[in-house]
Design an enzyme around this catalytic site. Structure first.
Site, PDB file in Angstrom:
ATOM      1  N   HIS A   1      -5.297  -4.861  -2.581  1.00  0.00           N
ATOM      2  CA  HIS A   1      -5.216  -3.529  -3.187  1.00  0.00           C
ATOM      3  C   HIS A   1      -4.410  -3.554  -4.484  1.00  0.00           C
ATOM      4  O   HIS A   1      -3.858  -2.531  -4.891  1.00  0.00           O
ATOM      5  CB  HIS A   1      -4.628  -2.528  -2.187  1.00  0.00           C
ATOM      6  CG  HIS A   1      -5.523  -2.296  -1.005  1.00  0.00           C
ATOM      7  ND1 HIS A   1      -5.121  -1.648   0.140  1.00  0.00           N
ATOM      8  CD2 HIS A   1      -6.829  -2.626  -0.800  1.00  0.00           C
ATOM      9  CE1 HIS A   1      -6.132  -1.596   1.001  1.00  0.00           C
ATOM     10  NE2 HIS A   1      -7.175  -2.190   0.461  1.00  0.00           N
TER      11      HIS A   1
ATOM     12  N   PRO B   1       8.457   2.844   3.516  1.00  0.00           N
ATOM     13  CA  PRO B   1       7.693   3.446   4.613  1.00  0.00           C
ATOM     14  C   PRO B   1       6.247   2.966   4.630  1.00  0.00           C
ATOM     15  O   PRO B   1       5.701   2.610   3.578  1.00  0.00           O
ATOM     16  CB  PRO B   1       7.749   4.954   4.323  1.00  0.00           C
ATOM     17  CG  PRO B   1       8.121   5.077   2.894  1.00  0.00           C
ATOM     18  CD  PRO B   1       8.857   3.833   2.498  1.00  0.00           C
ATOM     19  N   ASP B   2       5.632   2.935   5.828  1.00  0.00           N
ATOM     20  CA  ASP B   2       4.191   2.654   5.841  1.00  0.00           C
ATOM     21  C   ASP B   2       3.460   3.934   5.449  1.00  0.00           C
ATOM     22  O   ASP B   2       4.075   4.889   4.949  1.00  0.00           O
ATOM     23  CB  ASP B   2       3.754   2.047   7.198  1.00  0.00           C
ATOM     24  CG  ASP B   2       3.830   3.034   8.342  1.00  0.00           C
ATOM     25  OD1 ASP B   2       4.139   4.225   8.121  1.00  0.00           O
ATOM     26  OD2 ASP B   2       3.571   2.616   9.487  1.00  0.00           O
ATOM     27  N   PHE B   3       2.162   3.977   5.634  1.00  0.00           N
ATOM     28  CA  PHE B   3       1.402   5.147   5.192  1.00  0.00           C
ATOM     29  C   PHE B   3       1.146   6.148   6.320  1.00  0.00           C
ATOM     30  O   PHE B   3       1.309   7.345   6.161  1.00  0.00           O
ATOM     31  CB  PHE B   3       0.053   4.705   4.583  1.00  0.00           C
ATOM     32  CG  PHE B   3       0.237   3.918   3.328  1.00  0.00           C
ATOM     33  CD1 PHE B   3       0.337   4.553   2.106  1.00  0.00           C
ATOM     34  CD2 PHE B   3       0.346   2.536   3.360  1.00  0.00           C
ATOM     35  CE1 PHE B   3       0.543   3.832   0.938  1.00  0.00           C
ATOM     36  CE2 PHE B   3       0.542   1.800   2.209  1.00  0.00           C
ATOM     37  CZ  PHE B   3       0.643   2.447   0.988  1.00  0.00           C
ATOM     38  N   ARG B   4       0.736   5.633   7.485  1.00  0.00           N
ATOM     39  CA  ARG B   4       0.142   6.520   8.488  1.00  0.00           C
ATOM     40  C   ARG B   4       0.972   6.760   9.738  1.00  0.00           C
ATOM     41  O   ARG B   4       0.524   7.489  10.622  1.00  0.00           O
ATOM     42  CB  ARG B   4      -1.251   5.994   8.878  1.00  0.00           C
ATOM     43  CG  ARG B   4      -2.210   6.025   7.715  1.00  0.00           C
ATOM     44  CD  ARG B   4      -3.603   5.541   8.029  1.00  0.00           C
ATOM     45  NE  ARG B   4      -4.428   5.672   6.832  1.00  0.00           N
ATOM     46  CZ  ARG B   4      -4.424   4.798   5.813  1.00  0.00           C
ATOM     47  NH1 ARG B   4      -3.654   3.717   5.866  1.00  0.00           N
ATOM     48  NH2 ARG B   4      -5.186   4.998   4.759  1.00  0.00           N
TER      49      ARG B   4
ATOM     50  N   ASP C   1       3.729  -3.926  -2.897  1.00  0.00           N
ATOM     51  CA  ASP C   1       5.154  -4.070  -3.205  1.00  0.00           C
ATOM     52  C   ASP C   1       5.527  -5.452  -3.745  1.00  0.00           C
ATOM     53  O   ASP C   1       6.688  -5.694  -4.092  1.00  0.00           O
ATOM     54  CB  ASP C   1       6.002  -3.739  -1.958  1.00  0.00           C
ATOM     55  CG  ASP C   1       5.588  -4.532  -0.718  1.00  0.00           C
ATOM     56  OD1 ASP C   1       5.187  -5.707  -0.858  1.00  0.00           O
ATOM     57  OD2 ASP C   1       5.663  -3.976   0.395  1.00  0.00           O
TER      58      ASP C   1
ATOM     59  N   ASN D   1      -0.594  -4.801   0.663  1.00  0.00           N
ATOM     60  CA  ASN D   1       0.631  -4.197   0.146  1.00  0.00           C
ATOM     61  C   ASN D   1       0.737  -4.309  -1.372  1.00  0.00           C
ATOM     62  O   ASN D   1       0.298  -5.292  -1.968  1.00  0.00           O
ATOM     63  CB  ASN D   1       1.843  -4.824   0.829  1.00  0.00           C
ATOM     64  CG  ASN D   1       1.840  -4.541   2.321  1.00  0.00           C
ATOM     65  OD1 ASN D   1       1.089  -3.679   2.772  1.00  0.00           O
ATOM     66  ND2 ASN D   1       2.636  -5.263   3.075  1.00  0.00           N
TER      67      ASN D   1
HETATM   68  P1  OAD Z   1      -0.715   2.023   7.694  1.00  0.00           P
HETATM   69  O1  OAD Z   1       0.466   2.915   7.491  1.00  0.00           O
HETATM   70  O2  OAD Z   1      -2.043   2.650   7.793  1.00  0.00           O
HETATM   71  O3  OAD Z   1      -0.497   1.156   9.019  1.00  0.00           O
HETATM   72  C1  OAD Z   1       0.714   0.490   9.278  1.00  0.00           C
HETATM   73  C2  OAD Z   1       0.631  -0.099  10.667  1.00  0.00           C
HETATM   74  O4  OAD Z   1       1.795  -0.880  10.878  1.00  0.00           O
HETATM   75  C3  OAD Z   1       0.562   0.933  11.786  1.00  0.00           C
HETATM   76  O5  OAD Z   1      -0.350   0.503  12.770  1.00  0.00           O
HETATM   77  C4  OAD Z   1       1.998   0.947  12.321  1.00  0.00           C
HETATM   78  O6  OAD Z   1       2.059   1.247  13.707  1.00  0.00           O
HETATM   79  C5  OAD Z   1       2.401  -0.483  12.091  1.00  0.00           C
HETATM   80  N1  OAD Z   1       3.851  -0.676  11.909  1.00  0.00           N
HETATM   81  C6  OAD Z   1       4.730   0.093  11.232  1.00  0.00           C
HETATM   82  N2  OAD Z   1       5.940  -0.456  11.233  1.00  0.00           N
HETATM   83  C7  OAD Z   1       5.849  -1.609  11.921  1.00  0.00           C
HETATM   84  C8  OAD Z   1       6.758  -2.647  12.281  1.00  0.00           C
HETATM   85  N3  OAD Z   1       8.040  -2.622  11.902  1.00  0.00           N
HETATM   86  N4  OAD Z   1       6.297  -3.668  13.021  1.00  0.00           N
HETATM   87  C9  OAD Z   1       5.004  -3.725  13.404  1.00  0.00           C
HETATM   88  N5  OAD Z   1       4.099  -2.792  13.100  1.00  0.00           N
HETATM   89  C10 OAD Z   1       4.497  -1.752  12.361  1.00  0.00           C
HETATM   90  O7  OAD Z   1      -0.649   0.937   6.532  1.00  0.00           O
HETATM   91  P2  OAD Z   1      -1.821  -0.038   6.055  1.00  0.00           P
HETATM   92  O8  OAD Z   1      -2.656  -0.453   7.194  1.00  0.00           O
HETATM   93  O9  OAD Z   1      -1.176  -1.086   5.234  1.00  0.00           O
HETATM   94  O10 OAD Z   1      -3.973   1.799   0.251  1.00  0.00           O
HETATM   95  O11 OAD Z   1      -2.652   0.915   5.117  1.00  0.00           O
HETATM   96  C11 OAD Z   1      -3.787   0.432   4.452  1.00  0.00           C
HETATM   97  C12 OAD Z   1      -3.961   1.068   3.089  1.00  0.00           C
HETATM   98  O12 OAD Z   1      -3.940   2.481   3.242  1.00  0.00           O
HETATM   99  C13 OAD Z   1      -2.840   0.793   2.130  1.00  0.00           C
HETATM  100  O13 OAD Z   1      -2.993  -0.427   1.428  1.00  0.00           O
HETATM  101  C14 OAD Z   1      -2.879   1.965   1.180  1.00  0.00           C
HETATM  102  C15 OAD Z   1      -3.192   3.072   2.163  1.00  0.00           C
HETATM  103  O14 OAD Z   1      -3.938   4.120   1.647  1.00  0.00           O
HETATM  104  C16 OAD Z   1      -3.712   1.925  -1.068  1.00  0.00           C
HETATM  105  O15 OAD Z   1      -2.616   2.128  -1.495  1.00  0.00           O
HETATM  106  C17 OAD Z   1      -4.880   1.760  -1.933  1.00  0.00           C
END
Ligand code: OAD
Length: 280
Positions: free
Chosen positions: A134, A41-44, A117, A115
């Site tokens: 990170h 999963p992503d974060f936000r 991972d 990432n």
């Molecule tokens: P986020 O979860 O903040 O953002 C992910 C982005 O990817 C969002 O804009 C989603 O809409 C988009 N997204 C999700 N799935 C997708 C897909 N299949 N295709 C295209 N876009 C997609 O994740 P990050 O930006 O990576 O820090 O978060 C940044 C940092 O915040 C991470 O490295 C982590 C977190 O706190 C640490 O772990 C230190």
């Protein structure tokens, strides 16, 4: 600014022409969105993102799970989560292989990834071309003394659960964690060093699968020169991608990179890289 530049990238075909003729140094900036199709999963993203699934940890706020101050007071939530997300069980996505294809074409200057991972490594991208901004689970250290600890030992202890990480703390006299950059910790030296050399050389910036919410990473998009084209491939619009030289593909990133590869005539090569990861 000339009219020619103003009209340079009205559509993806124009960008494709530019990549095919002029581009030599592509920087790809990536975030959690590129690993979503791998099952991470992503974060936000509301509902599915990690930060909306942490109720069981009873945190004061979701990001506390990656906060160094909170970890010092209460390491259990991070260790419990780490057990679930330790790399090893996931395969790279078509987007990872697209980045590898850029390397094979001699076009990848660097992949700056947020990432943790390590799927870039799994996809076979040259380690020299990756900046793990990170950090990741590949190495581990004591949190105060910054002494390096064998990452296999750390993994085994974390996998054992509370008994395991408590025994490790006892053995080393302080907490140990994988070298993931927590909120409140500096980014790796390599990030700051390479950032200075790379962004001035960049002639195409591709930003994929990140909300650009976390600094200093998010500000990297402003380091390329004023007329360097920037391509965003993301499910939602993020950052300040509205200038004349920018182009956005607001869609699933695997779809976006496949379309781009197709327009570049690279579909077969991308497909054969993707097939590497498929079970036989
Ligand atoms: P986020 O979860 O903040 O953002 C992910 C982005 O990817 C969002 O804009 C989603 O809409 C988009 N997204 C999700 N799935 C997708 C897909 N299949 N295709 C295209 N876009 C997609 O994740 P990050 O930006 O990576 O820090 O978060 C940044 C940092 O915040 C991470 O490295 C982590 C977190 O706190 C640490 O772990 C230190």
């Amino acid at each position: 600014m000339t009219d020619e530049k103003m009209n340079k990238f009205e559509n993806i075909e124009e960008l494709v022409k530019y990549i095919s003729s002029d581009v030599k140094n592509i920087i790809v900036m990536t975030g959690a969105g590129i690993s979503v199709s791998a099952g991470i999963p992503d974060f936000r993203t509301p509902g599915t993102g990690l930060y909306s699934q942490l109720e069981k940890y009873d945190l004061p706020y979701p990001e506390a799970i990656f906060s160094i101050d909170y970890f010092k007071k209460n390491p259990k939530p991070f260790y419990t989560l780490a057990k679930e997300i330790y790399p090893g069980n996931f395969c790279p996505t078509p987007t990872h292989y697209f980045i590898r294809l850029l390397e094979e074409k001699g076009l990848l200057l660097r992949n700056y990834t947020q990432n943790i991972d390590s799927l870039e490594n799994e996809a076979g991208i040259n380690k020299e071309l990756i900046v793990a901004a990170h950090g990741n689970f590949d190495t581990a250290s004591t949190i105060k003394g910054k002494h390096k600890i064998n990452p296999e030992e750390v993994k085994t202890s974390i996998m054992e659960g509370e008994e395991g990480w408590k025994r490790m703390r006892q053995k080393y006299g302080e907490l140990i964690k994988p070298d993931i950059v927590f909120f409140g910790e500096p980014l790796p030296y390599r990030f700051y060093e390479l950032m200075k050399e790379d962004f001035v050389k960049c002639d195409l910036l591709i930003v994929i699968g990140t909300s650009l919410q976390v600094q200093p990473f998010a500000s990297l998009i402003n380091l390329v020169s004023e007329d360097t084209p920037r391509l965003l491939i993301n499910r939602e619009k993020v950052g300040n991608f509205y200038k004349y030289r920018d182009i956005t593909l607001i869609k699933d990133c695997d779809t976006g990179v496949r379309e781009l590869a197709c327009s570049l005539g690279w579909s077969v090569e991308l497909l054969s890289l993707i097939h590497i990861s498929e079970p036989t």
